[in-house]
Motif scaffolding. Structure first.
Motif, PDB file in Angstrom:
ATOM      1  N   ALA A 166      30.523  73.214  39.670  1.00 53.83           N
ATOM      2  CA  ALA A 166      29.517  74.266  39.895  1.00 53.83           C
ATOM      3  C   ALA A 166      29.503  74.698  41.361  1.00 53.83           C
ATOM      4  CB  ALA A 166      28.144  73.770  39.476  1.00 53.83           C
ATOM      5  N   ASP A 167      29.569  73.746  42.288  1.00 52.17           N
ATOM      6  CA  ASP A 167      29.542  74.100  43.706  1.00 52.17           C
ATOM      7  C   ASP A 167      30.493  73.228  44.509  1.00 52.17           C
ATOM      8  OD1 ASP A 167      28.288  71.706  43.504  1.00 52.17           O
ATOM      9  OD2 ASP A 167      26.426  72.311  44.498  1.00 52.17           O
ATOM     10  N   THR A 168      31.657  72.764  43.838  1.00 48.00           N
ATOM     11  CA  THR A 168      32.641  71.926  44.521  1.00 48.00           C
ATOM     12  C   THR A 168      34.012  72.159  43.906  1.00 48.00           C
ATOM     13  OG1 THR A 168      33.139  69.660  45.212  1.00 48.00           O
ATOM     14  CG2 THR A 168      32.272  69.951  42.980  1.00 48.00           C
ATOM     15  N   HIS A 169      35.058  71.555  44.531  1.00 48.79           N
ATOM     16  CA  HIS A 169      36.414  71.632  43.989  1.00 48.79           C
ATOM     17  C   HIS A 169      37.222  70.487  44.580  1.00 48.79           C
ATOM     18  CE1 HIS A 169      36.756  73.675  47.868  1.00 48.79           C
ATOM     19  NE2 HIS A 169      38.043  73.317  47.864  1.00 48.79           N
ATOM     20  N   ALA A 170      38.432  70.234  43.974  1.00 50.43           N
ATOM     21  CA  ALA A 170      39.337  69.187  44.442  1.00 50.43           C
ATOM     22  C   ALA A 170      40.772  69.664  44.215  1.00 50.43           C
ATOM     23  CB  ALA A 170      39.078  67.884  43.696  1.00 50.43           C
TER      24      ALA A 170
END
Length: 476
Positions: free
Chosen positions: A408-412
């Protein structure tokens, strides 16, 4: 017997005795004086002149003939002639004084106590001729004269102190101030004065000379001075950074009624500038010049004809004069654009609505309700009625098993490179070998131990410490 001669011889002895007795000093007891001379007789009788009795004196003889009584005294009336006069008991208290000082005391005229000692100034005053309403004053050493003194003069000199005298003279607080040019002094009008408090003038002050000016001085650090100056036909407002060199800030020409200044900042929340036409049809305007040539102007003209309204006029447009007018058109508001006198109606309330105008630009009147929504991995957004910001969300920490993903408000991100990396954990500081598999016929999973016989050198990786961080240097 008569005519008988007496013989002396028989009687001589007896006669001699008588003669001797007659010639001898008869004693006092025998009725004599015991002396053979008058002086001796007086002495023997105790009547020696000058010792026992007073020698005859005509004056004493005169006194002896006086008739005396109580409280009288004798006095001479001529040579060796005396008379008597009265002598009172008080007079006798004077006569028994031993000196003049004692006599003055008896008489009650002690100098300095009962009577005034002689003084030349007092003698001068004694010789003055005085009359009513006069005062004695000195004209020199021990010299006095008189002068007139009025009842008002007497009301002044009878005051007990300076404050009472100022009241009699009708003087205010200025009478107790010294003259000067600053502070609490009474100002001298023929020199520059420093006023330490605000001054209020109930009338209109006038500054009159060949080039009058009114100066304003700010004594704080880095402050500017200012002055209002009249020079020939102009009124100037000047400014100075050093209090001596002034430059023009604003100028008003009195003959042409024109004002000049370089820049003007207005901070009013209401009407800041008003151009007021004295009568209808006299429409003032704001013009813009460059090099003495008008470039453009803004004017509001009354009436409902062509070009009547609020007008922005460009004098130097390439294709001819151009203007943009918010036109007064008899109740129909319009926006018109003119080029070289040709009018083009951009908008008017008779044929376009606000909804029509919105649709021209591709959005409706309700478009302000549309929101910008942040997708996965982003933050921010909101209704487009205001500026909105979209930001990338904070990424998650990479691990040995990280994969490409978004939340929702992050990534990797996936860390696999080529055939894959078993682990990216950093060990101790030193040198490491970058190896690759000799053959890749069989696959390996992450974290698996690979036999050395299946590896060969690839690139050299070295960890170095810089400050509190480590970085990797890749070597071929």
């Amino acid at each position: 017997m008569s005519n008988t001669t007496i013989q002396s011889v028989p009687y001589n002895a007896f006669v001699d005795d008588l003669a001797a007795d007659a010639n001898a000093a008869r004693p006092i007891t025998a009725g004599g004086t015991g002396a053979t001379t008058a002086s001796g007789a007086r002495t023997a009788l105790g009547l020696e002149i000058g010792t026992n009795v007073q020698a005859f004196d005509a004056g004493l003889q005169s006194i002896a003939g006086l008739t005396t009584a109580a409280d009288r005294m004798i006095y001479t009336t001529a040579a060796d002639a005396y008379s008597t006069t009265a002598l009172t008991p008080f007079a006798r208290t004077i006569l028994d004084d031993v000196d003049a000082a004692a006599a003055r005391t008896t008489l009650g005229v002690v100098i300095g106590t009962n009577v005034q000692a002689y003084d030349a100034l007092l003698q001068s005053i004694a010789g003055l001729t005085t009359s009513a309403n006069q005062i004695i004053y000195l004209t020199g050493t021990d010299a006095a004269a008189v002068a007139t003194i009025t009842s008002y003069g007497r009301s002044l000199i009878d005051d007990a102190d300076a404050a009472a005298a100022r009241t009699t003279l009708g003087l205010g607080t200025a009478a107790t101030r010294n003259t000067g040019t600053s502070g609490a002094n009474v100002p001298l009008l023929d020199g520059a004065n420093t006023w330490s408090a605000a001054q209020i003038f109930s009338s209109n002050p006038t500054i009159s000379n060949t080039a009058p000016y009114l100066r304003f001085q700010d004594t704080t650090a880095s402050a500017y001075d200012a002055r209002i100056r009249l020079d020939a036909n102009n009124v100037y407002i000047d400014g100075s950074a050093d209090g001596s060199t002034y430059a023009e800030v604003l100028r008003f020409e009195l003959d042409t009624k024109i004002g000049y200044m370089n820049q003007l900042f207005l901070g009013s929340t209401g009407e800041a500038i008003r151009l007021n036409a004295p009568t209808a049809g006299n429409d003032p305007y704001i013009s813009f010049y460059a090099g003495g040539v008008r470039q453009a102007y803004i004017q509001s003209t009354d009436g409902t004809g062509i070009n009547q309204g609020l007008r922005l006029y460009n004098d130097i447009a390439t294709g001819g004069d151009t203007a943009l007018t918010l036109r007064n058109s008899g109740g129909v508001d319009s926006l018109e654009f003119q080029v070289a006198g040709v009018e083009y109606t951009v908008f008017h309330t008779g044929n376009l609505t606000s909804a029509d105008l919105n649709s021209i630009y591709g959005y409706t009147a309700a478009s302000t309700a549309v929101d910008i929504i942040a997708g996965n991995g982003l933050t921010g957004g909101g209704a487009i009625s205001a500026d909105r910001t979209l930001a990338i969300g904070t990424p998650s920490t990479l691990t040995a098993t990280s994969t490409n993903s978004v939340g929702a408000d992050t990534h990797a991100h996936d860390v696999d490179w080529g055939g894959g990396v078993a682990s990216i954990a950093a060990g101790a500081v030193g040198s490491y070998a970058w190896c690759q598999r000799v053959n890749n016929t069989t696959g390996y999973t992450l974290g698996q131990t690979v036999p050395g016989t299946d590896l060969e050198f690839g690139k050299l990786i070295q960890w170095r410490r810089r400050g509190s961080f480590r970085h990797v240097a890749m070597h071929g």
